[in-house]
Write a protein that holds these residues in place. Structure first.
Motif, short mmCIF file in Angstrom:
data_model
loop_
_atom_site.label_atom_id
_atom_site.label_comp_id
_atom_site.label_asym_id
_atom_site.label_seq_id
_atom_site.Cartn_x
_atom_site.Cartn_y
_atom_site.Cartn_z
N UNK B 33 0.80 -1.28 0.11
CA UNK B 33 -0.07 0.15 0.11
C UNK B 33 0.68 0.95 0.26
N UNK B 34 0.37 2.32 -0.96
CA UNK B 34 0.97 3.05 -0.72
C UNK B 34 0.27 4.50 -0.11
N UNK B 35 0.94 4.44 1.27
CA UNK B 35 -0.29 5.72 2.17
C UNK B 35 0.27 7.31 1.87
N UNK B 36 -0.43 8.28 2.05
CA UNK B 36 0.10 9.65 1.53
C UNK B 36 -1.27 10.48 1.80
N UNK B 37 -1.63 11.50 2.07
CA UNK B 37 -2.02 12.46 2.34
C UNK B 37 -3.12 12.97 0.75
N UNK B 38 -3.81 13.60 0.96
CA UNK B 38 -4.50 14.21 -0.09
C UNK B 38 -3.47 14.77 -1.33
N UNK B 39 -3.46 14.77 -2.34
CA UNK B 39 -2.94 15.77 -3.30
C UNK B 39 -1.01 15.21 -3.47
N UNK B 40 -0.67 14.71 -2.56
CA UNK B 40 0.75 14.22 -2.78
C UNK B 40 1.46 13.16 -4.21
N UNK B 41 0.23 12.88 -4.95
CA UNK B 41 1.03 12.31 -5.91
C UNK B 41 1.15 11.37 -6.44
N UNK B 42 0.01 10.65 -5.85
CA UNK B 42 -0.10 8.82 -5.54
C UNK B 42 -0.90 8.34 -6.45
N UNK B 43 -1.61 9.46 -7.36
CA UNK B 43 -2.66 9.38 -8.42
C UNK B 43 -1.50 9.49 -9.63
N UNK B 44 0.00 10.75 -9.56
CA UNK B 44 0.30 10.90 -10.28
C UNK B 44 1.42 9.84 -11.03
N UNK B 201 4.20 7.85 1.73
CA UNK B 201 4.91 9.61 1.34
C UNK B 201 4.42 10.25 1.65
N UNK B 202 5.53 11.30 1.82
CA UNK B 202 5.42 12.32 2.20
C UNK B 202 5.26 13.55 1.44
N UNK B 203 4.85 15.02 1.88
CA UNK B 203 3.81 15.97 1.30
C UNK B 203 5.51 16.77 0.43
N UNK B 204 4.28 16.79 -1.10
CA UNK B 204 5.39 18.34 -1.28
C UNK B 204 6.88 18.39 -1.55
N UNK B 205 7.64 17.83 -2.68
CA UNK B 205 7.01 16.84 -3.05
C UNK B 205 7.77 15.67 -2.56
#
Ligand code: ATP
Ligand code: MG
Lengths: 251, 247
Positions: B33-44, B201-205
């Protein structure tokens, strides 16, 4: 659909008013015949105008079929060739400001009084709504579904046949409905320009001999033809787009 | 069989760096699983793996084959079910196969039976509930010929109760064939319950800030959600996510 009786009653009321007022004010029937007189004429002289109907129906249907085919073809071409689209689309839009009817005399000079110039007129009035509606449908293809298809590795052709085309079908049908009415109008007008048979011809003859009741019969026939064509398309649409008519919670 | 490797992947949109040097390896048959806040780039990240667009740098390999920028190499379940409204459920789940090979209808019917959609084979998507749509979309990706699966927040639109049902259901299906899965979510419990491994996954980038192995035995039972160990992992992840968003 259940509320259909409300406008139906209204329509019946208008017709009754028409009937009553022609009698009440003694309006002469060459100015405005009563609905009953029109109906009577329609029944009585059926054998006189019957061959006119078939001629117009054939003309309308062939013009419609050709116009729609060309309309679809142009839409697909413009869709797959973006460069051509950029070049042609604005010209196409501009061309729609020309009332096609003004081209009619020109078409008569070039092609005479036969079937060809008539088919050309109908085609000209018919293809445009289909082209525009179809292009619109292609353009509005759901982006999520496009994403999905790309990620799944769809080829350009698969993208078109499995996504863009079926997605555009509802738009295509709205285009077809507009074109259907236009094609009847195109047929009648092209018959005014010169023909030996057709509802348009019957209408001109009736009008020049002040048989207003017959003019109304012709109008009635045109309206009927429009309704039948329109209804047929709606029936086909119901079948082809049956997924839109199933019960569902959303959209 | 299907080992997915991502090396030093970076991607920026205009001025914003979305992913920076993301590297990860998913072993054959592993559920990550890839866990990260919304907008962190998971879909990207998924779009890059799926070849929707090319990364600025880095590479993606599947079983040693370089698939960077190549489409159709993985099976994908998007964030929204993305079913085709004019196709029946059966025709929808066959779509991914159809693009690559001759579709196997019998197999599809069998799978639909298994997920409780047998009565809805001939229905259209609009006749289904949200959970049923997700199940159909999942069957579609299971049936697609590629061996590695990317699932992008498949249950995020569902209510809590349905979501837990779907998680159990997903595991029961997954246990049978054990495909390689990369699963995106922002639900901590969901990640713990489902995965062999969690990447945070951390935020930005976005970079991978932490990797956590989940040791619960399989097949998993609902009860582990209430275990001390589960709560412990949950707390740990929560703190990582919180500290990351503070700096
Ligand atoms: N095609 C694009 N062009 C420009 N910016 C984009 C594009 N796609 C994504 N982004 C930006 O990249 C960032 C990451 O988006 P992404 O959709 O990958 O996030 P996410 O982790 O999937 O979020 P969520 O959990 O909400 O789905 C966002 O800030 C988004 O605005
Ligand atoms: Mg996302």
């Amino acid at each position: 659909m259940r509320k259909i009786w409300i406008p139906a009653v209204f329509l019946a009321f208008l017709i009754v008013m028409w009937e009553v007022s022609t009698r009440l004010f003694n309006i002469e029937s060459w100015i405005l015949p009563a609905p009953s007189i029109i109906l009577q004429e329609a029944v009585q002289s059926w054998t006189n105008y019957q061959h006119h109907i078939s001629s117009t129906v054939v003309l309308t249907l062939s013009g419609f079929a050709i116009g729609v085919s060309i309309g679809l073809l142009i839409a697909v071409l413009l869709h797959v060739l973006p460069f051509v689209r950029q070049m042609v689309y604005p010209v196409l839009l501009l061309s729609q400001n020309i009332p096609i009817i003004v081209l009619a005399p020109l078409l008569v000079i070039w092609f005479g009084y036969g079937t060809l110039p008539k088919i050309i007129i109908i085609t000209l009035v018919c293809f445009f709504p289909v082209t525009i509606a179809t292009l619109d449908g292609f353009r509005q293809t759901n982006r999520e579904l496009v994403h999905y298809m790309k990620m799944a590795g769809a080829s350009k052709q698969q993208m078109f046949t499995k996504l863009e085309l079926p997605h555009a079908l509802p738009s295509i049908f709205s285009g077809l409905k507009i074109s259907a009415t236009y094609s009847v109008m195109g047929a009648v007008i092209s018959e005014w320009l010169g023909a030996s048979k057709g509802i348009g011809v019957y209408m001109t003859l009736a009008s020049s001999s002040f048989r207003t009741d017959r003019v109304f019969v012709a109008i009635l026939l045109v309206i009927l033809l429009c309704f039948i064509l329109f209804g047929a398309i709606i029936l086909i649409e119901r079948f082809v787009l049956r997924w839109q008519y199933v019960k569902g919670e959303n959209r | 069989m299907s080992k997915l490797e991502i090396n030093q992947l970076s991607k920026r949109f205009d001025d914003t760096a979305v992913l920076e040097n993301v590297s990860l390896v998913i072993k054959d048959g592993e559920f990550v699983s890839l866990l990260g806040p919304s907008g962190s780039g998971k879909s990207t990240l998924f779009h890059l793996i799926g070849g929707l667009f090319a990364p600025d740098s880095g590479s993606i390999t599947l079983d040693g084959e370089d698939i960077t920028g190549k489409r159709g190499k993985i099976s994908y379940m998007p964030q929204s079910p993305s079913l085709f409204p004019w196709r029946s459920v059966l025709d929808n789940v066959l779509l991914a196969q159809e693009l690559k090979e001759k579709p196997n209808r019998d197999k599809a019917i069998e799978m639909l039976n298994k997920v409780g959609l047998s009565e809805y084979k001939e229905s259209y998507p609009r006749e289904l509930s949200g959970g049923m749509k997700q199940r159909a979309a999942f069957v579609r990706s299971l049936l697609s010929p590629q061996k590695a699966m990317l699932l992008d927040e498949p249950f995020s639109a569902l209510d809590e109760f349905t979501r837990m049902e779907m998680q159990k259901w997903l595991l029961s299906i997954w246990e049978e064939a054990k495909p390689t899965v990369l699963f995106v979510t922002h639900d901590i419990e969901e990640a713990i319950f489902l995965s062999d491994r969690i990447l945070i996954l951390g935020d930005r980038p976005a970079t991978i800030v932490k990797e956590i192995s989940i040791q619960f035995s399989r097949p998993r039972v609902e009860d582990i959600r209430l275990s001390e160990e589960f709560l412990h992992i949950k707390r740990e992840i929560y703190q990582i996510l919180r500290s990351d968003s503070h700096d």
